[in-house]
Write a protein that holds these residues in place. Structure first.
Motif, PDB file in Angstrom:
ATOM      1  N   UNK A  20      39.752  41.956  34.445  1.00 58.99           N
ATOM      2  CA  UNK A  20      39.172  41.693  33.126  1.00 58.99           C
ATOM      3  C   UNK A  20      38.484  42.925  32.554  1.00 58.99           C
ATOM      4  N   UNK A  21      38.100  43.857  33.427  1.00 58.03           N
ATOM      5  CA  UNK A  21      37.545  45.119  32.967  1.00 58.03           C
ATOM      6  C   UNK A  21      36.030  45.110  32.857  1.00 58.03           C
ATOM      7  N   UNK A  22      35.371  45.792  33.774  1.00 61.20           N
ATOM      8  CA  UNK A  22      33.920  45.930  33.778  1.00 61.20           C
ATOM      9  C   UNK A  22      33.576  47.391  34.007  1.00 61.20           C
ATOM     10  N   UNK A  23      32.397  47.782  33.586  1.00 63.09           N
ATOM     11  CA  UNK A  23      31.952  49.147  33.857  1.00 63.09           C
ATOM     12  C   UNK A  23      31.693  49.337  35.352  1.00 63.09           C
ATOM     13  N   UNK A  24      31.032  48.356  35.953  1.00 59.84           N
ATOM     14  CA  UNK A  24      30.653  48.447  37.355  1.00 59.84           C
ATOM     15  C   UNK A  24      31.182  47.243  38.125  1.00 59.84           C
ATOM     16  N   UNK A  25      31.384  47.451  39.412  1.00 59.88           N
ATOM     17  CA  UNK A  25      31.768  46.348  40.287  1.00 59.88           C
ATOM     18  C   UNK A  25      31.012  46.483  41.599  1.00 59.88           C
ATOM     19  N   UNK A  26      30.358  45.413  42.009  1.00 62.18           N
ATOM     20  CA  UNK A  26      29.653  45.361  43.294  1.00 62.18           C
ATOM     21  C   UNK A  26      30.427  44.455  44.241  1.00 62.18           C
ATOM     22  N   UNK A  27      30.464  44.826  45.503  1.00 65.96           N
ATOM     23  CA  UNK A  27      31.052  43.977  46.545  1.00 65.96           C
ATOM     24  C   UNK A  27      29.953  43.683  47.557  1.00 65.96           C
ATOM     25  N   UNK A  28      29.627  42.401  47.690  1.00 66.77           N
ATOM     26  CA  UNK A  28      28.566  41.993  48.619  1.00 66.77           C
ATOM     27  C   UNK A  28      29.074  40.814  49.443  1.00 66.77           C
ATOM     28  N   UNK A  29      28.315  40.508  50.482  1.00 70.63           N
ATOM     29  CA  UNK A  29      28.695  39.411  51.375  1.00 70.63           C
ATOM     30  C   UNK A  29      27.792  38.198  51.146  1.00 70.63           C
ATOM     31  N   UNK A  30      28.393  37.028  51.213  1.00 67.00           N
ATOM     32  CA  UNK A  30      27.636  35.799  50.985  1.00 67.00           C
ATOM     33  C   UNK A  30      26.684  35.425  52.090  1.00 67.00           C
ATOM     34  N   UNK A  31      26.757  36.147  53.232  1.00 60.88           N
ATOM     35  CA  UNK A  31      25.896  35.797  54.363  1.00 60.88           C
ATOM     36  C   UNK A  31      24.816  36.853  54.629  1.00 60.88           C
ATOM     37  N   UNK A  32      24.479  37.660  53.596  1.00 55.26           N
ATOM     38  CA  UNK A  32      23.422  38.675  53.737  1.00 55.26           C
ATOM     39  C   UNK A  32      22.259  38.333  52.800  1.00 55.26           C
TER      40      UNK A  32
END
Length: 453
Positions: free
Chosen positions: A97-109
């Motif tokens: 969809x197009x974003x300036x930034x993208x974060x990848x995180x974990x659901x168990x932290x």
């Protein structure tokens, strides 16, 4: 940062088998809030208004937990477990969809902090294409090492592949990552599964980006940020860290906590400066306490408001809907539920007030109860201003006691009491002279007769 759009991919498809629970791992609570909701809260604070949630078991409940924090959520099911790179690409449609930034995180932290995510986004704003969030554990054994050169991150080396020199590096991969939006899909699409496990590793993005001439950097965050939850023992350890963070923040904000290690907060506890908390207090969700209040030892509060300079306990119990006005007193072994307690009112000990209003400066004696439930329905008890309720009284709802009225001790009140009236609701006392001697003789004979049998 507000001018830059951000998508956060939360990876929450893990089975969590080591939790040994029917509840998905990311839904286990810390401070009364699901683990994955803590993650969403940190993301939201860092400007992550859009979330792509990658789910597996318990998808609907996991989605609901995240939506309780952030409204804009798309859900993507990971049907196969083929590595972190594969998991991120389950959200391909959202990433495209197009974003300036993208974060990848974990659901168990659950201990990831907003500040850490903001730090990563700031590096993207400065021009980095990939930002890896690293940490320095006390013992780096078992972690992938971050290999840097001239301020650039050139590789993430798994320990089994590391040289002896690389094993001495104390800067380790935390798993959390940020990518420039327009670089994300081209880089992720080049990840392959040409490894011993046949899985797609997100960490391969580092070398792929370097090969493409992209800017790759690492930032250092505290080890707490990357603590993952896999067992109930780890859940308890994370709870302890969260509680210590909250206690410290409260004390720095002006709250006195006499024995910090014995006070437990919920995720949304709000306490103003100059409140005093004595030892052994537990806060459930939905509690706010105004300045000058004192919560005495061994009290439990949930869904309650405590006004300025009010006091609770010791051994006080405020249940949902309890609302104490300024200078109100709820004393030892008093339980209040769904009741408004007026300014300066006193309920000092051994009393239950439920589904009620208590007027300003009223005094409710020891052992008094509002009989609010008939086995089917709840009813309201209204106690006016300056009312005095004598000890060991029962107020059978629905009932109203007017301002300035007196209730005699030991009364059962079943009808409304007008203002300024005195109400008695008890059996008339009679005295039988000498009858106690006869009773003792009778009871003694009965006892002897039982022994003889």
């Amino acid at each position: 940062m507000a001018s830059r759009s951000c998508l956060t991919v939360i990876l929450a498809a893990g089975e969590g088998t080591r939790m040994k629970s029917s509840l998905p791992k990311v839904l286990h609570p810390i401070a009364g809030l699901p683990i994955v909701a803590h993650v969403a809260k940190a993301v939201h604070g860092a400007g992550g208004s859009d979330i792509a949630l990658v789910v597996g078991r318990g998808a609907e409940k996991v989605e609901a937990a995240v939506r309780s924090i952030v409204a804009n959520v798309t859900v993507h099911e990971q049907t196969e477990r083929l590595g972190t790179g594969h998991a991120v690409l389950a959200a391909r449609e959202a990433i495209a969809a197009g974003y300036d930034d993208m974060l990848v995180v974990f659901g168990d932290t659950p201990l990831v902090e907003t500040a850490a995510l903001e730090q990563a986004r700031a590096k993207l704003a400065e021009g980095a294409d990939v930002v890896v969030m690293g940490f320095r554990p006390g013992n780096p054994q078992g972690y992938g090492r971050l290999i840097e050169q001239d301020g650039r991150l050139i590789a993430i080396r798994e320990e089994k592949d590391a040289s002896e020199a690389e094993k001495k590096i104390g800067f380790c991969n935390g798993g959390l990552m940020a990518l420039r939006g327009d670089s994300a899909l081209p880089l992720l699409g080049k990840i392959t599964n040409s490894n011993a496990k046949g899985e797609y590793y997100l960490t391969d993005v580092v070398e792929i980006a370097n090969a493409a001439g992209k800017s790759v950097v690492a930032i250092e965050i505290s080890p707490d940020n990357v603590i993952g939850i896999n067992t109930r023992a780890e859940l308890a350890e994370a709870e302890a860290i969260w509680q210590n963070r909250k206690r410290r923040a409260m004390m720095l904000a002006g709250v006195t906590i006499q024995a910090p290690e014995t006070v437990f907060f919920a995720h949304d506890t709000l306490i103003e400066a100059d409140v005093i908390l004595e030892p052994n207090i537990v806060f459930g969700p939905g509690v706010s306490i105004a300045s000058g209040a004192i919560i005495h030892a061994f009290s439990h509060l949930e869904g309650a408001k405590v006004g300025p300079n009010a006091t609770v306990g010791p051994f006080g119990r405020l249940r949902p809907g309890a609302d104490l006005s300024a200078k109100a007193k709820v004393g030892n072994f008093v339980e209040v539920k769904n009741a408004k307690i007026g300014v300066g009112a006193k309920i000092s000990h051994l009393t239950y007030i439920g589904d009620a209003t208590v007027g300003a400066d009223a005094n409710v004696g020891a052992g008094t109860i509002t009989c609010n439930y008939d086995g089917y329905n709840k009813a309201l008890t209204e106690i006016g201003a300056n009312v005095f309720v004598g000890s060991n009284s029962s107020l059978v709802a629905p009932v109203s006691i007017g301002d300035n009225a007196y209730i005699a001790s030991g009364s059962v009140i079943t009808a409304n009491v007008p203002a300024d009236a005195l109400a008695f609701g008890r059996a008339r006392q009679e005295i039988k002279e000498g009858r106690a001697v006869q009773l003792r003789a009778r009871y003694a004979a009965q006892k002897l007769a039982k022994k003889a049998d």
